[in-house]
Design a protein around this motif. Structure first.
Motif, PDB file in Angstrom:
ATOM      1  N   LYS A  69       0.872   6.698   7.119  1.00  0.00           N
ATOM      2  CA  LYS A  69       2.437   6.498   6.938  1.00  0.00           C
ATOM      3  C   LYS A  69       2.965   7.167   5.726  1.00  0.00           C
ATOM      4  N   PRO A  98       3.439  -0.460  17.651  1.00  0.00           N
ATOM      5  CA  PRO A  98       2.222  -0.202  16.196  1.00  0.00           C
ATOM      6  C   PRO A  98       1.439  -1.889  17.217  1.00  0.00           C
ATOM      7  N   GLU A 114      -1.732   3.213   9.779  1.00  0.00           N
ATOM      8  CA  GLU A 114      -0.891   3.186  11.278  1.00  0.00           C
ATOM      9  C   GLU A 114      -1.692   2.979  11.953  1.00  0.00           C
ATOM     10  N   ASP A 142      -3.934  -0.593   6.763  1.00  0.00           N
ATOM     11  CA  ASP A 142      -3.054  -0.201   5.723  1.00  0.00           C
ATOM     12  C   ASP A 142      -3.948   0.116   4.719  1.00  0.00           C
ATOM     13  N   GLN A 143      -5.124  -0.071   3.579  1.00  0.00           N
ATOM     14  CA  GLN A 143      -4.908  -0.074   2.560  1.00  0.00           C
ATOM     15  C   GLN A 143      -5.205   1.889   2.627  1.00  0.00           C
ATOM     16  N   LEU A 149      -6.039  -4.858  10.467  1.00  0.00           N
ATOM     17  CA  LEU A 149      -4.493  -3.956  10.787  1.00  0.00           C
ATOM     18  C   LEU A 149      -4.200  -3.624   8.950  1.00  0.00           C
ATOM     19  N   LEU A 150      -4.879  -4.972   7.763  1.00  0.00           N
ATOM     20  CA  LEU A 150      -4.569  -5.278   6.718  1.00  0.00           C
ATOM     21  C   LEU A 150      -5.592  -4.180   5.997  1.00  0.00           C
TER      22      LEU A 150
END
Length: 502
Positions: free
Chosen positions: A305, A254, A162, A157-158, A153-154
């Motif tokens: 996002k 999420p 999402e 996110d980068q 998920l990181l």
């Protein structure tokens, strides 16, 4: 003058900066709830590599301390296969894992996640919280499945995205007749006991049969009432085709929250039903007369996002899904066989992959087609556009299941993989067949450079060795049966291994 002993030293969580500001605020609210509701216990829990909830019961004061210093737990739960057989000898250098920090079965620190705290409504004065695992030096435990999903998920996110997930889960409910608790029946490490004897909850196979509701209403009412009280985003319940088979669906949320929800849902449903004199089983294909297979269909979409828009929605009237969505599907199809170790981790579930059923037997995709692996729902300018992976089993570890989807899908995005044309004939297309056995799936995973890179070779070696232990015990139990039997029919070994565990 302030004495040295009067200076409050930061706890483990603060020293290693393991919480966000929101988690810190949530922990203060939890402390108030513990006091206001006079909680006696808090069950501090974590997921093992199988997606099974493990926990310790902490008295209130010990739990409050754990909100600063975490909770000491043994590494033991990481050493066993599904039957409790020890796979790794911890009493050698590196703990048989080539990891100095695992030598001697040392303690880990389980750090509560304040965002997961809830009250257990079917147990008096009891709370529940999920934890993340760390070594004593604050280093993240690399075999933590929740940690592996966090890492995926990181990366997402980068990219400014999402992941939103909807759960659609099938299970069996049956009336408990005999728990089989005699000393000769309860089993031992590596050899689970005789499965409980059960009787059907309802009469005959009838899909969505309204007239069965008087037989099932009271039990389902108790289950649903407790799930809602826990704050789970339950959406619907329906009677499926099998006798006592039900499907629960949840609102899209999420991904990490969805994985936590699945963990709590399975745990809660099993405990509530047992309390009422029933058994709930998430085993894929239980050894019950006339049983249909249980599936876990994972509905997925990605959201931008920045704009809040569905990144899978097509802005082109001539296409069903965006280019990003199409490439994401391409990655899921390309790596489907290796991912099966995470979407379908038990020996039992491969008996579900049958042609002309409601389960896939090959890696294909299609529009609103329940025979394909990846079912596309939505289309041009439809903000609800998403994909449904129909391959998974409800006994899968939710963190690894969801992480595998992101790993495969994003590889498809990075390499602009083309999934080909959607199919209307899912069981006759030229798409590659899904593995027929867990052993075959492991062979694909062992050759996957993608999973070794994203999950770490150390973790891949770990999970493969765990699964080999499970497979070897199974094969030892069927030496007197021909493969055409034990590969197609549910064996007593599977019923003992999985029916009550999952």
């Amino acid at each position: 003058m302030i004495r040295q002993s009067q200076i409050k030293r930061p706890g483990f969580i603060e020293r290693h900066n393991l919480w966000t500001e929101n988690q810190k605020e949530a922990s203060q609210k939890i402390k108030a709830v513990v006091k206001e509701q006079d909680l006696l216990f808090v069950r501090a829990a974590w997921s093992d590599q199988h997606g099974i909830v493990r926990s310790k019961w902490l008295l209130a004061q010990a739990f409050l301390s754990a909100l600063e210093n975490g909770m000491q737990i043994s590494t033991g739960t990481f050493l066993f296969d599904t039957g409790g057989a020890m796979v790794f000898n911890p009493f050698v250098p590196g703990g048989s894992l080539d990891m100095p920090l695992m030598t001697g079965a040392p303690n880990l620190v389980a750090v509560p996640d304040p965002d997961t705290f809830t009250i257990v409504p079917w147990a008096k004065r009891t709370g529940f919280i999920l934890c993340d695992e760390y070594f004593q030096n604050g280093q993240a435990m690399p075999f933590s499945s929740r940690g592996i999903l966090r890492q995926s998920l990181l990366e997402l996110d980068q990219r400014g995205l999402e992941c939103i997930v909807g759960l659609e889960v099938e299970l069996y409910l049956a009336k408990l007749e005999d728990p089989m608790l005699g000393l000769a029946q309860v089993g031992c490490s590596g050899k689970p006991g005789e499965p409980a004897k059960v009787s059907p909850l309802e009469h005959s196979h009838q899909y969505l049969f309204e007239s069965h509701n008087p037989e099932i209403h009271d039990l389902l009412g108790v289950v649903v009432e407790n799930l809602v009280e826990m704050g789970l985003p339950l959406r619907s319940v329906e009677n499926e085709g099998g006798v006592g088979q039900f499907e629960f669906t949840f609102d899209p949320i999420p991904a990490l929250q969805a994985a936590d929800t699945m963990m709590i849902f399975r745990m809660a449903t099993k405990q509530i039903c047992r309390q009422q004199g029933y058994i709930a089983s998430f085993m894929c294909r239980p050894g019950l007369e006339g049983c249909f297979s249980n599936g876990w269909h994972l509905h997925q979409s990605l959201v931008d996002k920045t704009t809040g828009e569905n990144a899978f929605m097509s802005a082109n009237s001539e296409t069903l899904i965006s280019d990003l969505g199409k490439h994401f599907v391409g990655g899921l199809l390309k790596h489907a066989n290796a991912a099966c170790v995470f979407t379908n981790p038990t020996i039992n579930c491969y008996k579900r992959f049958r042609p002309y059923s409601l389960a896939p037997d090959r890696a294909g995709w299609g529009l609103e087609n329940r025979g394909v692996m990846i079912r596309l729902q939505g289309g041009f300018d439809d903000p609800t556009t998403h994909i449904e992976n129909r391959v998974g089993e409800p006994a899968a570890n939710p963190y690894l299941y969801m992480a595998s989807q992101l790993i495969c899908g994003l590889d498809g995005v990075d390499h602009k993989l083309d999934p080909g044309s959607p199919t209307e004939e899912p069981y006759t297309t030229e798409n590659s067949l899904l593995p027929k056995t867990l052993q075959e799936a492991i062979s694909y995973l062992s050759e996957s450079k993608l999973f070794s890179q994203k999950m770490g070779q150390q973790f891949i070696n770990f999970i493969i060795k765990i699964k080999h232990s499970e497979i070897n015990r199974f094969l030892e139990s069927v030496t007197d049966q021909p493969p055409e039997e034990y590969l197609t029919q549910v064996t007593n070994w599977e019923q003992r291994e999985y029916f009550e565990l999952f």
